[in-house]
Design a protein around this motif. Structure first.
Motif: not given
Length: 475
Positions: A31-49
């Protein structure tokens, strides 16, 4: 890449959302919502968030990604349920922590004491063994021999406020009317209350010492405020480095935490002058200001400028956190706003701890304890500093408080020292965790109050061996 504001801190805006790695695939079975949540998590892991970053609204995010607002709202709801974002009413949605994958690479801000530690030399604990147990029991007995309160005292018990006013005059040279004193649950709790009460305004930016007291930093961030670091040196916080546009400056001028310096007189004057000129509030954390051993302390910021300074004090370092009480001396508008917030939320400082402090002061036991405390900690500090410097180690920090700092050359050296000490059952504290942004100095903050003097003396040779190994240049 993320935009940067005038303070050099990464921020998100409606125009920068597409810079984050959020490529949603409509053909995917996820689902798109799950993809978006995963993307935001990845941004936090990488330090972009980062913790404290404000996320775009669901409407703005949905528009940029060309999805329905329901998708964005569902992603935020999932991340909120996981506990790493939070919404602030009327302010927005903020990152409050990072996923475990990102956090695992970093030293915890406030790690729990590891199992099997035989010696705790992490700063922040009082000399509890120095408390006169007979006086302690007497104060509790007398404090309990009163009628129970029928209504909460939002500003604190009248007798407590009078006691604190007398204590500040006698031990800190601050003339404060009892009516200007408010009871608190301690300095970090008071910082959080000020932020939650809206004293700084919505979306305000707060300047903090770097390195500095991270519990206050997290208290500000948890209320949706933006934190910007201001460098410190041996002369304390550097006023000219405070960026324009901040609403308040949080500092520990009497004994900077954790580096241990004292804000020099010229900087004190410059800071309060700037506060008056720009309409800033200065939050003065006087967490262990009573503990100075060389010369008389410089005047408190609150004594120089009571109209723009909020003064915070606590019993946790001079007595024990058992009491759970501290105090605040604030300008009248700030105090009024804080009391209104307490009335709305039901916050009520602990009356029992206030009564015990009153009894300790009334019988002269508080003053006697402070005299013993200064003598004991001064002797301990001299013992530790003399031994370490005689062995060729550098020591930082004024002749005050209950900790010193031993600089180390690199983050790897700091980590190696902490690990080597832990292997020997000694719990030490590194400087890295005291930075809100990227660390620039490394070392060990070494407390000397949480054991007997004999135990501390016996541990010094072992400590020197561990610290010398970390201080040695790599071959």
């Amino acid at each position: 890449m993320p935009l940067h504001d005038d303070f050099g801190m990464a921020t998100l805006s409606r125009d920068s959302v597409t810079a984050l790695p959020m490529q949603l695939r409509r053909e995917s079975s996820t689902p798109l919502a799950a993809q978006l949540a995963d993307a935001l998590r990845s941004a936090a892991v990488s330090g972009q968030l980062r913790v404290g970053d404000r996320l775009p609204s669901t409407r703005a995010l949905a528009a940029r990604l060309e999805v329905s607002r329901t998708v964005a709202a569902a992603a935020y709801e999932q991340l909120h349920a996981e506990g790493w974002i939070a919404g602030q009413h009327g302010s927005g949605t903020y990152v409050t922590t990072v996923p475990a994958a990102a956090a695992s690479a970093e030293q915890p801000r406030y790690p729990s004491r590891p199992e099997g530690m035989r010696l705790d030399l992490v700063p922040g604990t009082p000399w509890a063994d120095g408390l006169d147990r007979a006086a302690w029991r007497r104060a509790w007995r007398t404090a309990s021999d009163v009628d129970p309160l029928l209504r909460p005292q939002r500003s604190g018990l009248a007798e407590f406020r009078t006691t604190v006013a007398e204590h500040l005059l006698r031990h800190r040279g601050l003339v404060a009317e009892a009516g200007s004193v408010l009871a608190t649950s301690g300095t970090s709790s008071a910082a959080g209350e000020l932020a939650a009460a809206g004293v700084f305004g919505a979306d305000a930016t707060i300047a903090v010492e770097e390195p500095g007291y991270q519990r206050a930093v997290q208290a500000f961030r948890s209320c949706g405020l933006r934190v910007v670091p201001v460098p410190v040196d041996s002369g304390g916080l550097i006023p000219e480095a405070v960026p324009a546009g901040v609403r308040a400056v949080y500092c520990s001028p009497a004994h900077q935490y954790p580096l241990g310096g004292r804000m020099v007189a010229a900087r004190r004057v410059a800071l309060v002058e700037r506060a008056r000129a720009e309409g800033l509030l200065v939050i003065e954390d006087d967490y262990d200001g009573e503990l100075r051993y060389d010369v008389a302390p410089l005047p408190l910021l609150a004594a120089l400028a009571p109209d723009v300074v909020v003064h915070l004090g606590t019993t946790s370092k001079i007595l024990t956190p058992t009491l759970g009480v501290g105090w605040m001396v604030a300008p009248q508008p700030v105090a009024a706003q804080l009391l209104a917030y307490r009335e709305q939320t039901g916050i009520n400082p602990a009356a029992a701890g206030q009564r015990v402090l009153v009894e300790l002061a009334r019988n002269g036991d508080l003053a006697r304890h402070l005299r013993r405390l200064r003598r004991e900690l001064a002797a301990r500090r001299a013992m530790v500093v003399d031994y370490l410097t005689a062995k060729g180690l550098t020591v930082r920090g004024d002749d005050a408080g209950a900790h010193i700092v031993v600089p180390l050359p690199s983050p790897g050296a700091e980590r190696a020292v902490l690990d080597a000490a832990a292997e020997q059952g000694i719990w030490l504290d590194g400087l890295r965790r005291h930075y809100a942004a990227e660390p620039s100095e490394y070392g060990v903050a070494l407390g000397y109050s949480n054991c007997s003097r004999e135990t501390l003396r016996a541990a010094l040779p072992e400590l020197v061996g561990i610290l010398s190994e970390g201080s040695a240049p790599c071959g």
